[in-house]
Design a protein around this motif. Sequence first.
Motif, mmCIF file in Angstrom:
data_model
loop_
_atom_site.group_PDB
_atom_site.id
_atom_site.type_symbol
_atom_site.label_atom_id
_atom_site.label_comp_id
_atom_site.label_asym_id
_atom_site.label_seq_id
_atom_site.Cartn_x
_atom_site.Cartn_y
_atom_site.Cartn_z
ATOM 1 N N ALA A 133 0.087 12.292 12.705
ATOM 2 C CA ALA A 133 1.502 12.154 12.351
ATOM 3 C C ALA A 133 1.787 12.680 10.947
ATOM 4 C CB ALA A 133 1.931 10.691 12.470
ATOM 5 N N VAL A 134 0.940 12.349 9.980
ATOM 6 C CA VAL A 134 1.195 12.836 8.620
ATOM 7 C C VAL A 134 0.969 14.341 8.534
ATOM 8 C CG1 VAL A 134 0.782 10.654 7.431
ATOM 9 C CG2 VAL A 134 -1.129 12.193 7.820
ATOM 10 N N ALA A 135 0.012 14.856 9.315
ATOM 11 C CA ALA A 135 -0.195 16.305 9.337
ATOM 12 C C ALA A 135 1.017 17.014 9.921
ATOM 13 C CB ALA A 135 -1.452 16.646 10.148
ATOM 14 N N ASN A 136 1.581 16.461 11.002
ATOM 15 C CA ASN A 136 2.791 17.030 11.596
ATOM 16 C C ASN A 136 3.971 16.959 10.634
ATOM 17 O OD1 ASN A 136 1.442 17.581 13.967
ATOM 18 N ND2 ASN A 136 2.167 15.753 15.033
ATOM 19 N N ALA A 137 3.954 15.957 9.768
ATOM 20 C CA ALA A 137 5.028 15.806 8.780
ATOM 21 C C ALA A 137 4.768 16.608 7.515
ATOM 22 C CB ALA A 137 5.205 14.333 8.426
ATOM 23 N N GLY A 138 3.632 17.297 7.457
ATOM 24 C CA GLY A 138 3.305 18.063 6.262
ATOM 25 C C GLY A 138 2.963 17.197 5.077
ATOM 26 N N MET A 139 2.421 16.000 5.345
ATOM 27 C CA MET A 139 2.090 15.068 4.280
ATOM 28 C C MET A 139 0.613 14.739 4.325
ATOM 29 S SD MET A 139 5.395 12.509 4.445
ATOM 30 C CE MET A 139 5.444 12.202 2.673
ATOM 31 N N ILE A 140 0.163 13.924 3.378
ATOM 32 C CA ILE A 140 -1.199 13.421 3.386
ATOM 33 C C ILE A 140 -1.143 11.894 3.423
ATOM 34 C CG2 ILE A 140 -2.189 15.406 2.192
ATOM 35 C CD1 ILE A 140 -2.219 13.746 -0.364
ATOM 36 N N ALA A 141 -2.134 11.314 4.091
ATOM 37 C CA ALA A 141 -2.167 9.860 4.230
ATOM 38 C C ALA A 141 -2.440 9.195 2.890
ATOM 39 C CB ALA A 141 -3.230 9.462 5.243
ATOM 40 N N GLY A 142 -1.892 8.000 2.726
ATOM 41 C CA GLY A 142 -2.099 7.228 1.512
ATOM 42 C C GLY A 142 -3.310 6.335 1.618
ATOM 43 N N GLY A 143 -3.215 5.159 1.016
ATOM 44 C CA GLY A 143 -4.324 4.225 0.972
ATOM 45 C C GLY A 143 -4.361 3.536 -0.378
ATOM 46 N N GLY A 144 -5.532 3.040 -0.744
ATOM 47 C CA GLY A 144 -5.685 2.394 -2.034
ATOM 48 C C GLY A 144 -5.305 0.928 -2.016
ATOM 49 N N MET A 179 0.827 -1.206 0.000
ATOM 50 C CA MET A 179 0.000 0.000 0.000
ATOM 51 C C MET A 179 0.861 1.256 0.000
ATOM 52 S SD MET A 179 -2.891 1.195 2.756
ATOM 53 C CE MET A 179 -1.654 2.118 3.665
ATOM 54 N N LEU A 180 0.349 2.328 -0.575
ATOM 55 C CA LEU A 180 0.950 3.650 -0.438
ATOM 56 C C LEU A 180 0.620 4.172 0.955
ATOM 57 C CD1 LEU A 180 2.423 6.065 -1.832
ATOM 58 C CD2 LEU A 180 0.141 6.931 -2.403
ATOM 59 N N MET A 181 1.643 4.576 1.711
ATOM 60 C CA MET A 181 1.430 4.994 3.097
ATOM 61 C C MET A 181 1.204 6.499 3.231
ATOM 62 S SD MET A 181 3.549 3.847 6.496
ATOM 63 C CE MET A 181 5.160 4.443 5.973
ATOM 64 N N ALA A 182 1.997 7.326 2.527
ATOM 65 C CA ALA A 182 1.868 8.775 2.645
ATOM 66 C C ALA A 182 2.658 9.440 1.528
ATOM 67 C CB ALA A 182 2.372 9.259 4.001
ATOM 68 N N GLN A 183 2.322 10.692 1.246
ATOM 69 C CA GLN A 183 3.096 11.471 0.293
ATOM 70 C C GLN A 183 3.022 12.942 0.673
ATOM 71 O OE1 GLN A 183 1.472 11.760 -3.763
ATOM 72 N NE2 GLN A 183 -0.359 10.704 -3.027
ATOM 73 N N GLY A 184 4.034 13.718 0.241
ATOM 74 C CA GLY A 184 4.041 15.133 0.588
ATOM 75 C C GLY A 184 5.312 15.833 0.167
ATOM 76 N N PRO A 185 5.528 17.048 0.679
ATOM 77 C CA PRO A 185 6.629 17.890 0.217
ATOM 78 C C PRO A 185 7.931 17.649 0.946
ATOM 79 C CG PRO A 185 5.323 19.116 1.779
ATOM 80 C CD PRO A 185 4.652 17.759 1.614
ATOM 81 N N MET A 186 8.973 18.243 0.418
ATOM 82 C CA MET A 186 10.256 18.397 1.086
ATOM 83 C C MET A 186 10.470 19.893 1.332
ATOM 84 S SD MET A 186 12.193 15.676 -1.370
ATOM 85 C CE MET A 186 10.999 15.977 -2.682
ATOM 86 N N VAL A 187 11.433 20.213 2.193
ATOM 87 C CA VAL A 187 11.688 21.610 2.555
ATOM 88 C C VAL A 187 13.161 21.925 2.310
ATOM 89 C CG1 VAL A 187 11.440 23.383 4.337
ATOM 90 C CG2 VAL A 187 9.939 21.379 4.367
ATOM 91 N N VAL A 188 13.420 23.071 1.668
ATOM 92 C CA VAL A 188 14.782 23.573 1.483
ATOM 93 C C VAL A 188 15.117 24.421 2.703
ATOM 94 C CG1 VAL A 188 16.364 24.841 -0.009
ATOM 95 C CG2 VAL A 188 14.384 23.661 -1.009
ATOM 96 N N VAL A 189 16.139 24.010 3.458
ATOM 97 C CA VAL A 189 16.477 24.695 4.706
ATOM 98 C C VAL A 189 17.956 25.041 4.749
ATOM 99 C CG1 VAL A 189 14.636 23.585 6.029
ATOM 100 C CG2 VAL A 189 16.889 22.505 5.908
ATOM 101 N N GLY A 190 18.280 26.005 5.624
ATOM 102 C CA GLY A 190 19.659 26.379 5.889
ATOM 103 C C GLY A 190 19.813 26.770 7.338
ATOM 104 N N PRO A 191 21.053 26.901 7.837
ATOM 105 C CA PRO A 191 21.261 27.314 9.234
ATOM 106 C C PRO A 191 20.756 28.730 9.456
ATOM 107 C CG PRO A 191 23.351 27.243 8.038
ATOM 108 C CD PRO A 191 22.318 26.667 7.122
#
Length: 324
Positions: free
Chosen positions: A284-295, A119-131
């Motif tokens: 957990a997925v909301a805290n990670a900035g993602m959306i839950a999977g399924g299907g 199953m697909l568990m979750a998907q979402g963005p990445m973040v570009v960060v610096g110090p």
Amino acid sequence: MKSVIRSAIAWAGLGCALTLPMAASAEATLSWPGKQINWIVGFVPGGTADVLTRVAAQDLARRTGLNVVVENKPGASGAIALQMVARSKAGDGYLITVPGPLIYPSPQPAIGKELAPVMLMAQGPMVVVGPAQRALPRLADVLADARKHPENWSYGSSGNGTSQHLAGELLNQYAGTHIVHVPYKGGGQAVSDVAGGQIPLAILGSSPVLPQIKAGALKAYAVTTKVRLDALPDVPTVAESGFPGYEASQWFSVAASPGIDAAVLEQLNAALRQTVKSPAFETAVANAGMIAGGGSRADLQQFIADDTAKWQKLLDSGAIKLAE
């Protein structure tokens, strides 16, 4: 439900196997080979894959009445874990969290081939960060300086060929830069180095960087998806930062060791489809900035085929160098 998430994250920080005991009364029976479910994560503790797996595993244990043992097997951008699970016997009862998009310099076990789709568990963005202590105002400023002084810039990711690596090389293409890629064994280690100023940039999943952003240790320059992250509403997308058309996302799927009966995998899929709807996992997925999977299992196979085709153009360009 917050206590469930804190527990999973706390165990993740210990860097050891997490055994989740079976519930007194399971919601559904799972005819799993072996006495427990062994769930492997191919990266160090603390990253998005690790945190989401542990939250999902805790709910799965409750639903199935089985012990679920989560264990980290980092190395070679997850390839070591893939090989271990692919070579296992059906009776070993392995699951593995497979992130994507993910490429390797040589063929590795893949979902639909050596590994069985679940199953697909979750998907979402990445973040570009610096110090934060030496941050520039905007991503456009970073990239302008990187064009003038390429020797001063590099970016960390959770490993060669990972979604963060692909996102970084796609950004290089859009911006006309040559920022050097620095692969780590997982997101947790990269977060520490960029927050400490050992590297000037990182492109990582949102889960490991959000606490450091909120604490003021990291500057968030942009998110890689088309839309902004709810947890960082004031952080623009890369497209909004002067690079229209740019988009990159990461995802996490669940696969199983070969030889497990299809009917059993369908049972597991049904249980996990309920798991990703649970309050703990949704938080957990909301805290990670993602959306839950399924299907369905077939849905996962089609999703991976479509995503692979999307990144083929970048691979064909020669922008991705994996022998680092």
